[in-house]
Design a protein around this motif. Structure first.
Motif, PDB file in Angstrom:
ATOM      1  N   GLY A 134      -4.186   3.614  18.552  1.00 42.30           N
ATOM      2  CA  GLY A 134      -5.516   3.153  18.194  1.00 42.30           C
ATOM      3  C   GLY A 134      -6.066   2.089  19.112  1.00 42.30           C
ATOM      4  O   GLY A 134      -7.242   1.740  19.032  1.00 42.30           O
ATOM      5  N   THR A 135      -5.219   1.545  20.003  1.00 43.01           N
ATOM      6  CA  THR A 135      -5.668   0.526  20.945  1.00 43.01           C
ATOM      7  C   THR A 135      -6.385   1.189  22.119  1.00 43.01           C
ATOM      8  O   THR A 135      -5.899   2.171  22.680  1.00 43.01           O
ATOM      9  CB  THR A 135      -4.476  -0.293  21.481  1.00 43.01           C
ATOM     10  N   THR A 136      -7.528   0.653  22.466  1.00 43.84           N
ATOM     11  CA  THR A 136      -8.272   1.165  23.611  1.00 43.84           C
ATOM     12  C   THR A 136      -7.955   0.322  24.838  1.00 43.84           C
ATOM     13  O   THR A 136      -8.129  -0.896  24.824  1.00 43.84           O
ATOM     14  CB  THR A 136      -9.786   1.129  23.347  1.00 43.84           C
ATOM     15  N   LEU A 137      -7.463   0.966  25.886  1.00 43.71           N
ATOM     16  CA  LEU A 137      -7.142   0.268  27.125  1.00 43.71           C
ATOM     17  C   LEU A 137      -8.291   0.457  28.103  1.00 43.71           C
ATOM     18  O   LEU A 137      -8.508   1.561  28.616  1.00 43.71           O
ATOM     19  CB  LEU A 137      -5.843   0.798  27.733  1.00 43.71           C
ATOM     20  N   ASP A 138      -9.033  -0.615  28.359  1.00 43.39           N
ATOM     21  CA  ASP A 138     -10.121  -0.524  29.331  1.00 43.39           C
ATOM     22  C   ASP A 138      -9.581  -0.265  30.728  1.00 43.39           C
ATOM     23  O   ASP A 138     -10.200   0.436  31.529  1.00 43.39           O
ATOM     24  CB  ASP A 138     -10.948  -1.817  29.323  1.00 43.39           C
ATOM     25  N   ASP A 139      -8.418  -0.848  31.033  1.00 39.48           N
ATOM     26  CA  ASP A 139      -7.818  -0.678  32.353  1.00 39.48           C
ATOM     27  C   ASP A 139      -6.305  -0.666  32.214  1.00 39.48           C
ATOM     28  O   ASP A 139      -5.685  -1.718  32.049  1.00 39.48           O
ATOM     29  CB  ASP A 139      -8.252  -1.809  33.291  1.00 39.48           C
ATOM     30  N   PRO A 140      -5.665   0.505  32.241  1.00 41.45           N
ATOM     31  CA  PRO A 140      -4.204   0.568  32.107  1.00 41.45           C
ATOM     32  C   PRO A 140      -3.462  -0.034  33.288  1.00 41.45           C
ATOM     33  O   PRO A 140      -2.244  -0.153  33.245  1.00 41.45           O
ATOM     34  CB  PRO A 140      -3.927   2.077  31.997  1.00 41.45           C
ATOM     35  N   TYR A 141      -4.205  -0.407  34.357  1.00 39.43           N
ATOM     36  CA  TYR A 141      -3.587  -1.031  35.521  1.00 39.43           C
ATOM     37  C   TYR A 141      -3.894  -2.532  35.599  1.00 39.43           C
ATOM     38  O   TYR A 141      -3.682  -3.150  36.645  1.00 39.43           O
ATOM     39  CB  TYR A 141      -4.054  -0.342  36.801  1.00 39.43           C
ATOM     40  N   ALA A 142      -4.391  -3.113  34.526  1.00 42.72           N
ATOM     41  CA  ALA A 142      -4.679  -4.544  34.519  1.00 42.72           C
ATOM     42  C   ALA A 142      -3.391  -5.328  34.763  1.00 42.72           C
ATOM     43  O   ALA A 142      -2.341  -4.997  34.196  1.00 42.72           O
ATOM     44  CB  ALA A 142      -5.294  -4.956  33.189  1.00 42.72           C
ATOM     45  N   PRO A 143      -3.420  -6.347  35.614  1.00 41.52           N
ATOM     46  CA  PRO A 143      -2.186  -7.057  35.984  1.00 41.52           C
ATOM     47  C   PRO A 143      -1.480  -7.684  34.800  1.00 41.52           C
ATOM     48  O   PRO A 143      -0.252  -7.652  34.721  1.00 41.52           O
ATOM     49  CB  PRO A 143      -2.668  -8.122  36.976  1.00 41.52           C
ATOM     50  N   GLN A 144      -2.236  -8.280  33.877  1.00 39.62           N
ATOM     51  CA  GLN A 144      -1.594  -8.909  32.727  1.00 39.62           C
ATOM     52  C   GLN A 144      -0.867  -7.855  31.886  1.00 39.62           C
ATOM     53  O   GLN A 144       0.227  -8.107  31.365  1.00 39.62           O
ATOM     54  CB  GLN A 144      -2.625  -9.646  31.860  1.00 39.62           C
TER      55      GLN A 144
END
Length: 319
Positions: A134-144
């Motif tokens: 259910g979590t939406t990942l805006d950017d799966p490559y975000a450094p954090q």
């Protein structure tokens, strides 16, 4: 190897969570410094790693800079610009990940398949599952996000980048070479990252990045980052299954690692039906594929042509 997603983060080196306060971070640093100091029986490599970790996150300014840093490789998003089955798109993007510039002009090797595609798909599946349903990942490559993920997930991304980097190097070899990427090997789900045919012979290649140095002991690669894995054994099984299925013989099996992971080239001599196996730094791969190995006979034009026909008719690419 600080830029590898698979490498231990400074927080992991110091044994604390990324959310720990500055005071606890400082105490953890001092504990690890005492425990790893060579004068009290510690390991010099670990001691240096602790010092490096502190340099990267030891002050509020350096910690903020580290936490906000973006992996240059992951931010390339190579698979977003390459269509399914397109090796050339991901290979070009992998040039940024490898840190090398490859001339864009001139004829390229014939490329089939999508290097790094399976590994990237696996990474995206794992990172979304780990983030929570259910979590939406805006950017799966975000450094954090990458840094906070378990090492297994980070390694999956590092492997995708390694495969893309290798494909970039292979593509520069010229039209005398043909390469297949993400190749099915046998009926048990084995995979070969790359199969390369050229004047020097037929090569099976495994591209890897475990985020740390490795050594060869008793015929297997070992290192803190491998955690009991048997990459040589698994690679040999996959190559053997492929050879039986297509009735071809590899000139050599090659494992390609980042330069910083190896202190030297490792070699396992041919044994029985198993061809010679080499573990080489990425900077040595092109020379190996072009020149072969000392004392190795180069295939004739007719033999290469015959092999190419067999491979084109028999290779199964994974989606």
């Amino acid at each position: 190897m600080p830029d590898s997603p698979a490498a231990s983060t400074p927080y992991e080196v110091l044994g604390v969570a990324a959310t720990v306060g500055d005071d606890e971070l400082r105490r953890a640093y001092r504990r690890r410094l005492r425990a790893t100091h060579p004068d009290v029986g510690g390991n010099a490599v670990e001691f240096q790693a602790v010092q490096t970790a502190w340099e990267r996150i030891g002050t509020p300014q350096s910690r903020a800079a580290y936490d906000g840093h973006r992996f240059a490789e992951a931010d390339q998003h190579p698979t977003r610009t390459a269509g399914p089955g397109s090796a050339s798109g991901s290979a070009r993007a992998a040039g940024g990940a490898s840190g090398r510039s490859t001339p864009s002009s001139g004829p390229k090797a014939r490329m089939h398949g999508h290097p790094g595609g399976i590994a990237r798909q696996h990474y995206l599946t794992l990172i979304r599952e780990w983030s929570g349903r259910g979590t939406t990942l805006d950017d799966p490559y975000a450094p954090q996000l990458i840094r906070s993920a378990p090492r297994e997930i980070r390694h999956t991304l590092a492997k995708a980048l390694a495969e893309e980097s290798t494909a970039q190097l292979i593509s520069s070899l010229g039209i005398g070479y043909t390469a297949w990427h993400d190749v099915a090997a046998g009926p048990r789900g084995h995979k070969l990252d790359h199969v390369v045919l050229g004047p020097a012979g037929l090569f099976a290649i495994l591209s890897e990045d475990w985020g740390g140095p490795v050594e060869l002991k008793r015929g297997e690669l070992v290192g803190e980052s491998l955690e009991g894995a048997e990459p040589i054994h698994d690679f040999e099984d996959a190559a053997r299954a492929f050879s039986r299925e297509l009735r071809v013989k590899f000139t050599a099996l090659v494992i390609v690692l980042p330069d910083a992971a190896l202190s030297e080239v490792f070699t396992l001599p041919a044994r029985g039906r198993r061809p010679i196996l080499l573990v080489v730094p990425r900077s040595r791969l092109v020379g190996l594929l072009r020149e072969g190995m000392p004392g190795m006979s180069r295939g004739s034009f007719e033999k290469v042509f015959e092999l190419r026909s067999t491979l084109q008719n028999g290779v199964r690419l994974l989606d």
